[in-house]
Design a protein around this motif. Sequence first.
Motif: not given
Length: 146
Positions: A54-75
């Motif tokens: 969960s810690q890893r996934l929450l960290s990945e989520l935060a990174k993915a949502l910080e992107q200029q162009s968010v990949d919603f499929r990845k999120v």
Amino acid sequence: MDGVAQLKKRLADYTTSLYDEGYLDDQFVQLQQLQDESNPEFVVEVVSLFFQDSQRLLSELAKALEQQSVDFRKVDAYVHQLKGSSSSIGAQRVQRACISFRNYCDDQNIEGCLKCLQQLKNEYSLMKNKLETLFKLEQQLLEAGG
């Protein structure tokens, strides 16, 4: 009431409150039923793996949502993983937070996703604290000979 009886009552009351407040569901009971003398740490081990993942996934989520162009499929894929693992241990409130998060992913709503990420982090943190307390109570009872 002696110390062991008091600990048993505290543990029972605390466990009941986790179900009553919606932190845990019946899946956690099923997890506990898999634990026996041959594997007395089973639940703690499974939940510890859940915490790490969960810690890893929450960290990945935060990174993915910080992107200029968010990949919603990845999120959505990360949220789906977290929903599955929280469901497998019976972490009901975390699972519910994931469900509403996925709706915002479907809508590609970045503000909604960011709010849901914060809510998910809060629910995860609460769940982690509650389960750590539960495990401490169980350990105290074991040490007291209960």
